[in-house]
Design a protein around this motif. Sequence first.
Motif: not given
Length: 368
Positions: A83-91, A336-340, A358-366
């Motif tokens: 029941g969890l999600r994954i996100a790719a961001a530096g913090s 822009g970057t993910s930070a932007d 948003q980060v969770v969604q973008e992590t899963a793109e493609g």
Amino acid sequence: MKPPSLTIGIEEEYQIIDPVTRELRSYITEILKEDSVVLGEVKPELHQSMVEIGTKVCHTPADVRAELVRLRRVVMDLAAKNGLRIAAAGSHPFSSWMTQEITPLERYSGVKEDLQDLAQRLLIFGTHVHIGIEDKEFMIDAMNVSRYMLPHVLALTTSSPFWYGRNTGLKSYRSIIFRGFPRTGVPRTLSSWGDFVQLVETMVGTKCIPNASKIWWDVRPSWSYPTLEFRICDVCTRVDEAVCIGAIFQAIIWKLWKLRHDNLTFRVYPAALVEENKWRAVRYGLDGKLIDFGKNQELPARDLIRELVEWFIGDVLDELGSRQQVEYAFRILDEGTSADRQIATWKRTGDLKAVVDQVVQETAEGVA
């Protein structure tokens, strides 16, 4: 001089997210115990709320993309079972480092014992790129020269503008947190592989470090594999960003080898000057200026990154078959970057949970 294999391997560190609270969730040991088959590719990290993947040895950026898509899907499926999600961001935008659980493995308890609160605070996530170089002397030469390009590539990957619920005003706050660790940052120039060996052996012999893996420079020669490892980047939110970065580092090494083969090279600059550009990338990302130290002139970061892609490595991209992947950098420069993107979402919504979504969604793109 034998040419390098130019293999590519990428490691990525992801956040484990509770989809209800959007907080980090300390759950990696629970996730992995359900499927021991993936333990060679999906690994725990220092904090229980972090999971790391490592690709197989790849020969092209296209191979890297296929691997990253496969491994992200594996991790997302494992998380979804719980029941969890994954996100790719530096913090993480707001989770507190003070409440995170350390993974109960001996190597991590040792890091916690050695570094105390610095280890607890290390709630950051990066992308590490290994490029295959078999000639150890060329590996040192490539490390010395490529340090100059590190801030340019960091500026393309910034994904950590928030810390503990605050907009830090920096594009890569991850870099600031990691600076607290010893043996980090832009390394000094090394004269040879023997110079590096002597350094490692002295530090091990005097019990500064147990082994070379505890040298955490922004770029370092691998002690265990015939690779040069680039460690400066925030974790890339989108797969195509990570593939782009891997392709850029591969192209840089190939260009440097071709120059060296013709008895040429790029000027080697002092670490102190490279650190000045790194600070600018950390603070402003793509929106600031970097210094062209050859001209002793400030120029827009976007211009110098475009110059790196078009002028410095542009002539080797077709040889490598990586033009499409490298030129994804132009999309990053435009959008822009993910930070932007994270900052824009926060300004639009005033809600850091929306940033996590948003980060969770973008992590899963493609991927998903």
